[in-house]
Motif scaffolding. Structure first.
Motif, PDB file in Angstrom:
ATOM      1  N   UNK A 123       0.962 -10.719  -1.488  1.00 19.74           N
ATOM      2  CA  UNK A 123       0.703 -10.144  -2.801  1.00 19.74           C
ATOM      3  C   UNK A 123       1.418  -8.819  -2.903  1.00 19.74           C
ATOM      4  N   UNK A 124       1.909  -8.482  -4.090  1.00 15.82           N
ATOM      5  CA  UNK A 124       2.736  -7.280  -4.257  1.00 15.82           C
ATOM      6  C   UNK A 124       2.339  -6.579  -5.550  1.00 15.82           C
ATOM      7  N   UNK A 125       2.476  -5.267  -5.557  1.00 19.91           N
ATOM      8  CA  UNK A 125       2.287  -4.475  -6.773  1.00 19.91           C
ATOM      9  C   UNK A 125       3.099  -3.195  -6.653  1.00 19.91           C
ATOM     10  N   UNK A 280      -3.435  -5.848  -3.701  1.00 22.67           N
ATOM     11  CA  UNK A 280      -2.279  -4.963  -3.843  1.00 22.67           C
ATOM     12  C   UNK A 280      -2.313  -4.215  -5.171  1.00 22.67           C
ATOM     13  N   UNK A 281      -2.691  -4.909  -6.246  1.00 24.14           N
ATOM     14  CA  UNK A 281      -2.738  -4.265  -7.557  1.00 24.14           C
ATOM     15  C   UNK A 281      -3.806  -3.181  -7.603  1.00 24.14           C
ATOM     16  N   UNK A 282      -4.974  -3.432  -7.001  1.00 17.45           N
ATOM     17  CA  UNK A 282      -6.023  -2.422  -6.974  1.00 17.45           C
ATOM     18  C   UNK A 282      -5.598  -1.186  -6.192  1.00 17.45           C
ATOM     19  N   UNK A 283      -4.862  -1.391  -5.116  1.00 22.10           N
ATOM     20  CA  UNK A 283      -4.382  -0.265  -4.314  1.00 22.10           C
ATOM     21  C   UNK A 283      -3.437   0.616  -5.123  1.00 22.10           C
ATOM     22  N   UNK A 308      -4.457  -9.881   8.642  1.00 21.67           N
ATOM     23  CA  UNK A 308      -4.416  -9.132   7.387  1.00 21.67           C
ATOM     24  C   UNK A 308      -3.487  -7.947   7.602  1.00 21.67           C
ATOM     25  N   UNK A 309      -2.514  -7.771   6.704  1.00 20.69           N
ATOM     26  CA  UNK A 309      -1.529  -6.712   6.884  1.00 20.69           C
ATOM     27  C   UNK A 309      -1.238  -6.060   5.541  1.00 20.69           C
ATOM     28  N   UNK A 310      -1.138  -4.739   5.533  1.00 23.76           N
ATOM     29  CA  UNK A 310      -0.787  -4.012   4.319  1.00 23.76           C
ATOM     30  C   UNK A 310       0.391  -3.102   4.612  1.00 23.76           C
TER      31      UNK A 310
END
Length: 378
Positions: A123-125, A280-283, A308-310
């Motif tokens: 997921x991307x934002x 991702x969008x919330x971050x 899980x990776x950010x």
């Protein structure tokens, strides 16, 4: 001096052959979910000259008229004229559906819902548009939506359903500055001249969407071959799941490789990608990072993610380890948790099958909600 670079993304209209297949697949999924929310569906289509194959697996207590669903979807898109080679009433339809494999089903039907397959999802934002999406894909989708709008409202009555857009965005210091190039391919009736078509598309499609982002140096490539009369599945065979990059982030973010359309939410290709976008969008909406990419990975039959990776690409104002901890505590990451939180047992999926799964704040698209952004500011 600010560094400058360009980035390009593409979109296709709902009449593009691959998108025709995506929409039929998701229309079938929605029909089953409307009658039985626990339906397990994995349906794919192949569309070619006056022929449509619908194949896959369905396990459900419901029964649906597959032929009627397909024909109605094709009609809604606009393939209703005999002679186009793909007509809603005349197309021959072959249906090959069977139940889900018992070996796969046993991983999904256990006491705690397990992932329907292994895989990794992204997921991307980013903060460069109000949609928290990369600018190039947002603009490309808006152009194809506008192509469809002016076709269906008869503002440009000579347009036909098939079409594509491609937008190149120029950045300076990370900011969107201008659009140096626009590509439009629009299917049209034979009698319209190329000059008339190009002028009309500039006036009624490109200018309303791109506005001040175009300037005297912008290059326009509108039906660059000079003719696009023969289009749709008759001209170019369509397949479900072949537009996964325009479905997501236009190439700006990574992709796990799994397509979305025709799959119910026990398939993590879809639900995992929706959950990753949601996080991702919330971050980014919280302002703790300018860009963010989340990766989730799963093993078949296992409920908790394997990893899980950010990655905030050096833009985070708090440590990524803290961001990761918050997101793992605050967001549902099991298949059942994702389904419940994002309300993925409801018939909402045909709307996702054209113009992108992300960046569209429709009430049904719960993965676009940013109600949890405050958690990252604690």
């Amino acid at each position: 001096m600010q560094s400058r670079h360009v980035f390009t993304s593409e979109s296709v209209t709902e009449g593009h052959p691959d998108k025709v297949c995506d929409q039929i697949s998701d229309a079938i999924l929605d029909a089953y979910l409307a009658k039985d929310p626990y339906s397990r569906v994995a349906v794919e289509c192949l569309a070619t000259h006056n022929y449509l194959v619908i194949a896959g697996e369905v396990s459900s207590n419901a029964s649906c008229d597959i032929n009627a669903i397909a024909r109605n979807t094709i009609k809604q898109i606009g393939y209703t004229t005999q002679g186009t080679g793909f007509d809603a009433q005349k197309v021959q339809i072959e249906v090959q559906l069977h139940e889900q494999s018992r070996d796969i089903a046993q991983g999904v039907l256990q006491k705690e819902l397990g992932a329907g397959d292994q895989g990794m999802m992204f997921g991307y934002a980013c903060d460069e548009t109000p949609e928290f999406m990369p600018a190039a894909i947002v603009l490309a989708h808006k152009l194809t939506e506008q192509l469809t709008k002016v076709r269906k409202n008869k503002q440009l009555p000579f347009l036909l359903p098939d079409g594509k857009s491609q937008v190149t965005v120029e950045y300076a210091g990370g900011k969107v500055m201008r659009v140096p190039a626009v590509v439009i391919a629009a299917q049209h009736e034979e009698q319209v001249s190329l000059e008339k078509l190009q002028e009309a598309i500039k006036e009624f499609v490109i200018s309303p969407v791109l506005g001040s982002l175009i300037d005297r140096k912008t290059l326009f490539y509108i039906n660059a071959t000079g003719r696009f009369v023969h289009g749709g599945p008759s001209a170019d065979t369509g397949l479900t799941g072949r537009k996964i990059i325009s479905d997501t982030y236009g190439g700006a973010g990574r992709h796990g490789g799994g397509a979305f359309s025709g799959k119910d939410a026990t398939k993590m290709d879809r639900s995992g990608a929706y959950a990753a976008r949601h996080i991702a969008k919330n971050i980014v909406a919280a302002g703790v990072a300018k860009r963010c990419e989340v990766q989730l990975s799963y093993a078949i039959g296992v409920s908790k993610p394997v990893s899980v990776f950010v990655d905030c690409f050096g833009t985070a104002i708090i440590p990524e380890e803290k961001i990761s901890k918050i997101m793992q505590n605050a967001f549902a990451l099991t298949p059942q948790g994702i389904i419940d939180e994002l309300e993925l047992r409801t018939p909402i999926f045909q709307k996702t099958a054209a113009y992108g799964h992300f960046g569209r704040e429709l009430p049904e698209f719960k993965w676009e909600n940013v109600k949890k952004k405050e958690l990252f500011l604690m």
